[in-house]
Design an enzyme around this catalytic site. Structure first.
Site, PDB file in Angstrom:
ATOM      1  N   ASP A 100     -25.857  -6.574  14.765  1.00 14.22           N
ATOM      2  CA  ASP A 100     -26.278  -7.085  15.734  1.00 14.22           C
ATOM      3  C   ASP A 100     -27.926  -6.893  16.140  1.00 14.22           C
ATOM      4  OD1 ASP A 100     -23.720  -7.469  17.302  1.00 14.22           O
ATOM      5  OD2 ASP A 100     -23.459  -5.502  17.815  1.00 14.22           O
ATOM      6  N   HIS A 121     -27.737  -4.598  23.411  1.00 14.62           N
ATOM      7  CA  HIS A 121     -27.541  -5.465  23.986  1.00 14.62           C
ATOM      8  C   HIS A 121     -28.895  -6.118  24.748  1.00 14.62           C
ATOM      9  CE1 HIS A 121     -23.903  -7.456  21.425  1.00 14.62           C
ATOM     10  NE2 HIS A 121     -23.570  -7.075  22.029  1.00 14.62           N
ATOM     11  N   HIS A 141     -22.858  -2.237  11.693  1.00 20.20           N
ATOM     12  CA  HIS A 141     -22.749  -3.452  12.499  1.00 20.20           C
ATOM     13  C   HIS A 141     -23.658  -3.812  13.793  1.00 20.20           C
ATOM     14  CE1 HIS A 141     -20.837  -6.397  14.895  1.00 20.20           C
ATOM     15  NE2 HIS A 141     -20.913  -5.852  15.745  1.00 20.20           N
ATOM     16  N   HIS A 157     -23.516 -12.988  16.608  1.00 17.18           N
ATOM     17  CA  HIS A 157     -23.434 -12.428  15.198  1.00 17.18           C
ATOM     18  C   HIS A 157     -23.550 -13.982  14.353  1.00 17.18           C
ATOM     19  CE1 HIS A 157     -19.143  -9.779  16.447  1.00 17.18           C
ATOM     20  NE2 HIS A 157     -21.285  -9.351  16.814  1.00 17.18           N
TER      21      HIS A 157
END
Length: 305
Positions: A243, A266, A239, A80
């Site tokens: 990310d 991720h 969101h 973030h």
């Protein structure tokens, strides 16, 4: 275009989403060409030394992007704040914290945007370096994939896929082209989210210990539990884009290209960065003195002080 850093140091206190620990975070200016740096102020000796961020240090991707060094030093949930740094084009910064995790704040990148605004941003003497994608690069797993393709700008298209009433009520695909759309308006306020049924499992693995309705969207079997609801009708996919922007900026430089993903996360985002950097034929490093030839997507970076 010139490199950027902060005009002054600034601090904030918060809680780690996964560790639940109280964290004091301080952002400092850094010299040109030094990159994005981290330091754990609660550690001494070799473990307390400055860490120069690179994609090869992201060695834990369980629900976040976490730096884990050879000495075992951890700096967790960096995506973030990295997303906010990307939005402001910060090349050089020292991020100090006295705990293993960046504070979650409200679950979005907006508090970090405010921190950067309060600190101020200054140009430096050295030219900013961009990573330009020259050939398509893809990482594909059984149920997800991500891809970078050549594009004279910076554009992201992401799709999420959740079979759940809350997600079925909103769009699960979103595209943003930064040549004409604003990170602050379209992305920065989107919060992290999780399912109530996963909370106990997460906590049994010492994850999500600091999560609550003030720093995450929480979803039960049918609806969002947060009293104020969603900030965007499609906040979930926005969101995921937030990310992805943070994960990609772990390269330490803005990327010129079009990023597309289906159920990105991720681990796969980091794998894509590593694949690009491992093959010189896929990319080149470029600068734009006096902004000549600079893609329009980067003209909109907030102005330096």
């Amino acid at each position: 275009m010139l490199q950027r850093t902060l005009a002054k140091s600034i601090s904030v206190t918060g809680v780690g989403l996964h560790s639940g620990e109280r964290v004091r975070l301080t952002l400092h200016p850094a010299a040109e060409n030094s990159g994005i740096l981290f330091r754990r102020t609660d550690l001494e000796g070799e473990q307390g030394q400055i860490i120069v961020l690179s994609p090869y240090l992201i060695n834990d991707t369980r629900l976040s992007s976490t730096v884990v060094t050879d000495q075992g030093v951890r700096v967790g949930t960096i995506e973030h704040i990295m997303s906010a740094l990307a939005a402001y084009g910060i090349d050089n910064i020292l991020i100090e914290l006295n705990a293993p995790e960046i504070p979650i704040m409200d679950g979005s990148s907006l508090p970090f945007v405010y921190l950067l605004q309060d600190a101020g941003i200054v140009d430096q003497a050295a030219e900013k370096r961009f990573l330009r994608i020259k050939a398509p690069v893809e990482v594909r797993e059984p149920d997800k994939w991500v891809r970078f393709e050549p594009y004279e700008g910076f554009k992201i298209t992401l799709t999420i896929a959740f079979d759940h009433p809350v997600f079925n009520r909103s769009k699960q695909t979103f595209t943003i082209d930064f040549a004409g759309q604003s990170y602050i308006d379209e992305i920065a306020r989107a919060r992290t989210f999780g399912f109530m049924q996963e909370v106990e499992l997460m906590r049994s693995h010492n994850l999500g210990l600091g999560g609550n309705l003030n720093n995450a969207i929480v979803i039960d079997d049918t609806d969002v539990l947060n009293p104020d609801g969603l900030r965007y009708a499609d906040e979930f996919v926005r969101h995921k884009i937030l990310d992805a922007i943070g994960d990609l900026y772990i390269a330490g430089h803005p990327i010129i290209g079009a990023f597309t993903g289906h159920k990105s996360g991720h681990a796969v985002n980091n794998a894509l960065l590593r694949k690009i950097l491992a093959d010189e034929s896929t990319h080149e490093w470029v600068s734009f003195p006096r902004n000549k030839g600079l893609p329009a997507a980067f003209h909109g970076l907030p102005k330096a002080a």
